[in-house]
Design a protein around this motif. Structure first.
Motif, PDB file in Angstrom:
ATOM      1  N   VAL A  60       0.863  -1.180   0.000  1.00 28.59           N
ATOM      2  CA  VAL A  60       0.000   0.000   0.000  1.00 28.59           C
ATOM      3  C   VAL A  60       0.900   1.231   0.000  1.00 28.59           C
ATOM      4  CG1 VAL A  60      -1.758   1.284   1.251  1.00 28.59           C
ATOM      5  CG2 VAL A  60      -1.812  -1.216   1.243  1.00 28.59           C
ATOM      6  N   ASN A  61       0.808   2.020  -1.057  1.00 32.80           N
ATOM      7  CA  ASN A  61       1.589   3.240  -1.198  1.00 32.80           C
ATOM      8  C   ASN A  61       0.663   4.353  -1.657  1.00 32.80           C
ATOM      9  OD1 ASN A  61       4.436   2.176  -0.859  1.00 32.80           O
ATOM     10  ND2 ASN A  61       3.654   0.832  -2.468  1.00 32.80           N
ATOM     11  N   THR A  62       1.134   5.571  -1.540  1.00 29.34           N
ATOM     12  CA  THR A  62       0.374   6.705  -2.051  1.00 29.34           C
ATOM     13  C   THR A  62       1.289   7.588  -2.885  1.00 29.34           C
ATOM     14  OG1 THR A  62      -1.149   8.483  -1.465  1.00 29.34           O
ATOM     15  CG2 THR A  62       0.732   8.173  -0.024  1.00 29.34           C
ATOM     16  N   VAL A  63       0.743   8.159  -3.921  1.00 25.93           N
ATOM     17  CA  VAL A  63       1.483   9.080  -4.770  1.00 25.93           C
ATOM     18  C   VAL A  63       0.945  10.478  -4.514  1.00 25.93           C
ATOM     19  CG1 VAL A  63       1.952   9.745  -7.157  1.00 25.93           C
ATOM     20  CG2 VAL A  63       1.951   7.334  -6.506  1.00 25.93           C
ATOM     21  N   ALA A  64       1.859  11.410  -4.238  1.00 23.47           N
ATOM     22  CA  ALA A  64       1.483  12.793  -3.947  1.00 23.47           C
ATOM     23  C   ALA A  64       2.023  13.690  -5.057  1.00 23.47           C
ATOM     24  CB  ALA A  64       2.051  13.206  -2.593  1.00 23.47           C
TER      25      ALA A  64
ATOM     26  N   ILE B 180       3.324   5.925 -11.623  1.00 24.72           N
ATOM     27  CA  ILE B 180       2.409   4.974 -11.000  1.00 24.72           C
ATOM     28  C   ILE B 180       2.566   3.602 -11.639  1.00 24.72           C
ATOM     29  CG2 ILE B 180      -0.033   4.403 -10.676  1.00 24.72           C
ATOM     30  CD1 ILE B 180      -0.500   7.447 -10.376  1.00 24.72           C
TER      31      ILE B 180
ATOM     32  N   ASN C 225       6.741  -0.437   0.107  1.00 27.37           N
ATOM     33  CA  ASN C 225       5.492  -0.536   0.856  1.00 27.37           C
ATOM     34  C   ASN C 225       5.413   0.587   1.882  1.00 27.37           C
ATOM     35  OD1 ASN C 225       3.028  -1.574   1.665  1.00 27.37           O
ATOM     36  ND2 ASN C 225       3.926  -3.036   3.085  1.00 27.37           N
ATOM     37  N   ALA C 226       4.199   1.065   2.102  1.00 26.50           N
ATOM     38  CA  ALA C 226       3.902   2.072   3.125  1.00 26.50           C
ATOM     39  C   ALA C 226       4.665   3.377   2.878  1.00 26.50           C
ATOM     40  CB  ALA C 226       4.194   1.526   4.522  1.00 26.50           C
ATOM     41  N   GLN C 227       4.722   3.794   1.609  1.00 25.42           N
ATOM     42  CA  GLN C 227       5.448   5.006   1.252  1.00 25.42           C
ATOM     43  C   GLN C 227       4.511   6.071   0.693  1.00 25.42           C
ATOM     44  OE1 GLN C 227       8.870   5.277   1.889  1.00 25.42           O
ATOM     45  NE2 GLN C 227       8.286   3.391   2.941  1.00 25.42           N
ATOM     46  N   ARG C 228       4.841   7.303   0.973  1.00 14.09           N
ATOM     47  CA  ARG C 228       4.206   8.463   0.338  1.00 14.09           C
ATOM     48  C   ARG C 228       5.240   8.996  -0.639  1.00 14.09           C
ATOM     49  NH1 ARG C 228       4.057  14.133   0.797  1.00 14.09           N
ATOM     50  NH2 ARG C 228       1.984  14.988   0.428  1.00 14.09           N
TER      51      ARG C 228
ATOM     52  N   GLU D  35       6.378  11.536  -3.407  1.00 11.56           N
ATOM     53  CA  GLU D  35       6.100  12.830  -4.001  1.00 11.56           C
ATOM     54  C   GLU D  35       6.609  12.853  -5.443  1.00 11.56           C
ATOM     55  OE1 GLU D  35       7.079  16.265  -1.750  1.00 11.56           O
ATOM     56  OE2 GLU D  35       6.363  15.372   0.119  1.00 11.56           O
TER      57      GLU D  35
END
Length: 73
Positions: A3-7, A49, A61-64, A66
């Motif tokens: 689970v990661n997020t892209v900012a 992405i 994993n577990a990264q935001r 940027e």
């Protein structure tokens, strides 16, 4: 499962009424404070992405993350 997020940073899209795309003053300011010298494009985000989803990045994993072209560096 990862689970990661892209900012994404300032991207020339319809977001916020298209202010980065449609306001030359804002776009110029972003270009001046960004290492890559321009606001981002939607085409700058998709490949990142796609890369993140590849098997090559299975241990990320577990990264935001940027995606902003290097602001203020």
């Amino acid at each position: 499962m990862a689970v990661n997020t892209v900012a994404p940073g300032a991207i020339q899209t319809d977001f916020s009424g298209g202010m980065v795309r449609d306001n030359p003053g804002i776009a110029r300011h972003i270009a001046e404070v960004t290492a890559l010298g321009r606001p981002g494009l939607s085409d700058d985000i998709g490949p990142m992405i796609s890369s993140l989803l590849s098997e090559d990045n299975r241990w990320v994993n577990a990264q935001r993350i940027e995606v902003f072209g290097g602001p203020a560096i």
